[in-house]
Design a protein around this motif. Structure first.
Motif, PDB file in Angstrom:
ATOM      1  N   THR A 112       0.825  -1.211   0.000  1.00 13.13           N
ATOM      2  CA  THR A 112       0.000   0.000   0.000  1.00 13.13           C
ATOM      3  C   THR A 112       0.856   1.257   0.000  1.00 13.13           C
ATOM      4  OG1 THR A 112      -0.215  -0.114   2.415  1.00 13.13           O
ATOM      5  CG2 THR A 112      -1.998  -1.061   1.094  1.00 13.13           C
ATOM      6  N   THR A 113       1.955   1.255   0.732  1.00  9.51           N
ATOM      7  CA  THR A 113       2.838   2.415   0.755  1.00  9.51           C
ATOM      8  C   THR A 113       3.527   2.608  -0.592  1.00  9.51           C
ATOM      9  OG1 THR A 113       3.221   2.019   3.113  1.00  9.51           O
ATOM     10  CG2 THR A 113       4.732   3.516   2.001  1.00  9.51           C
ATOM     11  N   VAL A 114       4.014   1.526  -1.184  1.00 16.21           N
ATOM     12  CA  VAL A 114       4.687   1.618  -2.477  1.00 16.21           C
ATOM     13  C   VAL A 114       3.717   2.097  -3.556  1.00 16.21           C
ATOM     14  CG1 VAL A 114       5.733   0.220  -4.310  1.00 16.21           C
ATOM     15  CG2 VAL A 114       6.540   0.000  -1.966  1.00 16.21           C
ATOM     16  N   LEU A 115       2.509   1.557  -3.577  1.00 17.50           N
ATOM     17  CA  LEU A 115       1.537   1.976  -4.581  1.00 17.50           C
ATOM     18  C   LEU A 115       1.155   3.450  -4.423  1.00 17.50           C
ATOM     19  CD1 LEU A 115      -0.786  -1.157  -4.811  1.00 17.50           C
ATOM     20  CD2 LEU A 115       0.943  -0.384  -6.454  1.00 17.50           C
ATOM     21  N   ALA A 116       1.070   3.927  -3.189  1.00 13.48           N
ATOM     22  CA  ALA A 116       0.769   5.347  -2.964  1.00 13.48           C
ATOM     23  C   ALA A 116       1.911   6.240  -3.440  1.00 13.48           C
ATOM     24  CB  ALA A 116       0.478   5.589  -1.490  1.00 13.48           C
ATOM     25  N   MET A 117       3.137   5.791  -3.274  1.00 14.12           N
ATOM     26  CA  MET A 117       4.294   6.597  -3.677  1.00 14.12           C
ATOM     27  C   MET A 117       4.532   6.578  -5.187  1.00 14.12           C
ATOM     28  SD  MET A 117       5.654   8.054  -1.080  1.00 14.12           S
ATOM     29  CE  MET A 117       4.335   8.181   0.068  1.00 14.12           C
ATOM     30  N   LEU A 118       4.052   5.549  -5.869  1.00 15.37           N
ATOM     31  CA  LEU A 118       4.249   5.469  -7.326  1.00 15.37           C
ATOM     32  C   LEU A 118       3.619   6.652  -8.050  1.00 15.37           C
ATOM     33  CD1 LEU A 118       3.838   1.673  -8.158  1.00 15.37           C
ATOM     34  CD2 LEU A 118       5.916   3.069  -8.303  1.00 15.37           C
ATOM     35  N   GLN A 119       2.534   7.166  -7.520  1.00 17.50           N
ATOM     36  CA  GLN A 119       1.888   8.321  -8.129  1.00 17.50           C
ATOM     37  C   GLN A 119       2.834   9.516  -8.156  1.00 17.50           C
ATOM     38  OE1 GLN A 119       0.688  11.273  -6.328  1.00 17.50           O
ATOM     39  NE2 GLN A 119      -0.125  12.145  -8.209  1.00 17.50           N
ATOM     40  N   MET A 120       3.602   9.713  -7.107  1.00  9.49           N
ATOM     41  CA  MET A 120       4.556  10.825  -7.070  1.00  9.49           C
ATOM     42  C   MET A 120       5.713  10.624  -8.035  1.00  9.49           C
ATOM     43  SD  MET A 120       5.031  12.420  -3.328  1.00  9.49           S
ATOM     44  CE  MET A 120       4.732  11.115  -2.180  1.00  9.49           C
ATOM     45  N   VAL A 121       6.084   9.386  -8.273  1.00  7.16           N
ATOM     46  CA  VAL A 121       7.211   9.123  -9.171  1.00  7.16           C
ATOM     47  C   VAL A 121       6.812   9.350 -10.622  1.00  7.16           C
ATOM     48  CG1 VAL A 121       8.790   7.341 -10.005  1.00  7.16           C
ATOM     49  CG2 VAL A 121       8.316   7.527  -7.567  1.00  7.16           C
ATOM     50  N   PHE A 122       5.624   8.920 -11.012  1.00  4.86           N
ATOM     51  CA  PHE A 122       5.241   8.938 -12.426  1.00  4.86           C
ATOM     52  C   PHE A 122       4.395  10.130 -12.835  1.00  4.86           C
ATOM     53  CE2 PHE A 122       6.053   4.326 -11.760  1.00  4.86           C
ATOM     54  CZ  PHE A 122       7.160   4.263 -12.594  1.00  4.86           C
ATOM     55  N   SER A 123       3.975  10.965 -11.914  1.00  2.00           N
ATOM     56  CA  SER A 123       3.173  12.131 -12.264  1.00  2.00           C
ATOM     57  C   SER A 123       4.071  13.240 -12.806  1.00  2.00           C
ATOM     58  CB  SER A 123       2.414  12.625 -11.036  1.00  2.00           C
ATOM     59  OG  SER A 123       1.614  13.732 -11.371  1.00  2.00           O
ATOM     60  N   ASN A 124       3.498  14.089 -13.653  1.00  2.00           N
ATOM     61  CA  ASN A 124       4.291  15.163 -14.268  1.00  2.00           C
ATOM     62  C   ASN A 124       4.021  16.529 -13.669  1.00  2.00           C
ATOM     63  OD1 ASN A 124       5.678  13.547 -16.094  1.00  2.00           O
ATOM     64  ND2 ASN A 124       4.002  13.610 -17.575  1.00  2.00           N
ATOM     65  N   ASP A 125       3.179  16.635 -12.650  1.00  2.00           N
ATOM     66  CA  ASP A 125       2.940  17.952 -12.072  1.00  2.00           C
ATOM     67  C   ASP A 125       4.122  18.388 -11.213  1.00  2.00           C
ATOM     68  OD1 ASP A 125       2.520  16.267  -9.955  1.00  2.00           O
ATOM     69  OD2 ASP A 125       0.607  17.112  -9.331  1.00  2.00           O
ATOM     70  N   MET A 126       4.163  19.668 -10.914  1.00  2.00           N
ATOM     71  CA  MET A 126       5.321  20.261 -10.233  1.00  2.00           C
ATOM     72  C   MET A 126       5.535  19.676  -8.833  1.00  2.00           C
ATOM     73  SD  MET A 126       7.848  22.267 -10.526  1.00  2.00           S
ATOM     74  CE  MET A 126       7.562  23.416 -11.818  1.00  2.00           C
ATOM     75  N   ALA A 127       4.471  19.493  -8.072  1.00  2.00           N
ATOM     76  CA  ALA A 127       4.610  18.966  -6.707  1.00  2.00           C
ATOM     77  C   ALA A 127       5.168  17.550  -6.719  1.00  2.00           C
ATOM     78  CB  ALA A 127       3.267  19.006  -5.992  1.00  2.00           C
ATOM     79  N   SER A 128       4.707  16.734  -7.640  1.00  2.00           N
ATOM     80  CA  SER A 128       5.194  15.356  -7.718  1.00  2.00           C
ATOM     81  C   SER A 128       6.654  15.309  -8.140  1.00  2.00           C
ATOM     82  CB  SER A 128       4.348  14.542  -8.696  1.00  2.00           C
ATOM     83  OG  SER A 128       3.040  14.415  -8.204  1.00  2.00           O
ATOM     84  N   GLN A 129       7.045  16.198  -9.034  1.00  3.49           N
ATOM     85  CA  GLN A 129       8.447  16.244  -9.441  1.00  3.49           C
ATOM     86  C   GLN A 129       9.338  16.647  -8.280  1.00  3.49           C
ATOM     87  OE1 GLN A 129       8.717  18.760 -12.870  1.00  3.49           O
ATOM     88  NE2 GLN A 129       7.612  17.319 -14.186  1.00  3.49           N
ATOM     89  N   LEU A 130       8.846  17.553  -7.456  1.00  3.27           N
ATOM     90  CA  LEU A 130       9.618  17.984  -6.289  1.00  3.27           C
ATOM     91  C   LEU A 130       9.756  16.852  -5.266  1.00  3.27           C
ATOM     92  CD1 LEU A 130      10.957  20.372  -4.773  1.00  3.27           C
ATOM     93  CD2 LEU A 130       8.719  20.796  -3.742  1.00  3.27           C
ATOM     94  N   MET A 131       8.696  16.065  -5.094  1.00  2.00           N
ATOM     95  CA  MET A 131       8.691  15.023  -4.071  1.00  2.00           C
ATOM     96  C   MET A 131       9.121  13.657  -4.596  1.00  2.00           C
ATOM     97  SD  MET A 131       7.815  16.725  -1.508  1.00  2.00           S
ATOM     98  CE  MET A 131       6.993  15.953  -0.169  1.00  2.00           C
ATOM     99  N   SER A 132       9.508  13.557  -5.854  1.00  2.00           N
ATOM    100  CA  SER A 132       9.850  12.245  -6.417  1.00  2.00           C
ATOM    101  C   SER A 132      11.067  11.619  -5.732  1.00  2.00           C
ATOM    102  CB  SER A 132      10.073  12.344  -7.924  1.00  2.00           C
ATOM    103  OG  SER A 132      11.229  13.106  -8.211  1.00  2.00           O
ATOM    104  N   GLY A 133      12.014  12.418  -5.278  1.00  2.00           N
ATOM    105  CA  GLY A 133      13.173  11.875  -4.569  1.00  2.00           C
ATOM    106  C   GLY A 133      12.762  11.164  -3.289  1.00  2.00           C
ATOM    107  N   MET A 134      11.833  11.768  -2.551  1.00  2.00           N
ATOM    108  CA  MET A 134      11.338  11.146  -1.321  1.00  2.00           C
ATOM    109  C   MET A 134      10.596   9.851  -1.643  1.00  2.00           C
ATOM    110  SD  MET A 134       8.810  12.657   1.629  1.00  2.00           S
ATOM    111  CE  MET A 134       7.321  12.572   0.672  1.00  2.00           C
ATOM    112  N   ALA A 135       9.782   9.889  -2.708  1.00  2.00           N
ATOM    113  CA  ALA A 135       9.023   8.696  -3.080  1.00  2.00           C
ATOM    114  C   ALA A 135       9.952   7.563  -3.505  1.00  2.00           C
ATOM    115  CB  ALA A 135       8.046   9.039  -4.208  1.00  2.00           C
ATOM    116  N   ILE A 136      11.009   7.871  -4.229  1.00  2.00           N
ATOM    117  CA  ILE A 136      11.963   6.843  -4.664  1.00  2.00           C
ATOM    118  C   ILE A 136      12.659   6.223  -3.463  1.00  2.00           C
ATOM    119  CG2 ILE A 136      14.178   6.532  -5.861  1.00  2.00           C
ATOM    120  CD1 ILE A 136      13.062   8.499  -7.983  1.00  2.00           C
TER     121      ILE A 136
END
Length: 181
Positions: A112-136
């Motif tokens: 459940t945690t990994v699936l929730a974080m995948l959205q931040m990795v693959f999304s192209n909006d600015m907030a997700s790009q900023l938080m992608s390092g944390m999600a990875i």
């Protein structure tokens, strides 16, 4: 700011250890659980390396999130093994039963945690790009630590816990002290 973050991580590890000492009534069980934290950090750093991300303050916050989640998985495993052993089960049989019984909740927490974080990795909006390092960091660290938790924690438990855990009832201690007075 980096020094403050490192201080916070070290303080978090110490506080987590003391809380688990109170919960387990043992100094050894929390050590086994905290042994999974370096595994999580290794997985997070491998994730950053494989994806070409840099170590930033946002990704370092992912390590703090990761620490709490991985410790939870270790607590679930060690606590159930202790309960089985206090119930009279032999050490290795308790570890096998714990692995069979607690694997699903541990894997569900990870999934459940990994699936929730995948959205931040693959999304192209600015907030997700900023938080992608944390999600990875969280995705790779939690996945690696979960797999290692299912192998390393039982191994460490088997090596370090030769005697069955003690069940200390604090209420009985106070009752016997009052009876002595």
């Amino acid at each position: 700011m980096l020094g403050d973050l490192i201080t916070m991580v070290l303080l978090a590890i110490v506080l987590i250890y003391f809380i688990m000492v109170a919960q387990f009534q043992s100094l050894l069980s929390p050590f086994i659980v905290l042994f999974t934290v370096p595994l999580a950090f290794t997985g997070g750093l491998l994730g950053l390396l494989l994806t070409g991300q840099q170590l930033t303050m946002i990704s370092m916050m992912g390590f703090i999130v990761l620490m709490g989640t991985v410790v939870n998985n270790g607590i679930v495993f060690v606590d159930y093994a202790n309960q089985l052993r206090m119930g009279g089960m032999e050490r290795r049989a308790a570890l096998v039963a714990t692995g069979k019984t607690r694997m699903r909740p541990i894997l569900m927490t990870t999934l459940t945690t990994v699936l929730a974080m995948l959205q931040m990795v693959f999304s192209n909006d600015m907030a997700s790009q900023l938080m992608s390092g944390m999600a990875i960091v969280i995705i790779f660290g939690l996945t690696y630590a979960t797999l290692m938790t299912l192998y390393v924690v039982p191994l460490m438990y088997d090596i370090l816990f030769k005697k069955p855990p003690l069940n200390v009832d604090i209420c009985l201690l106070y009752t016997s002290d009052a009876a002595d007075d």
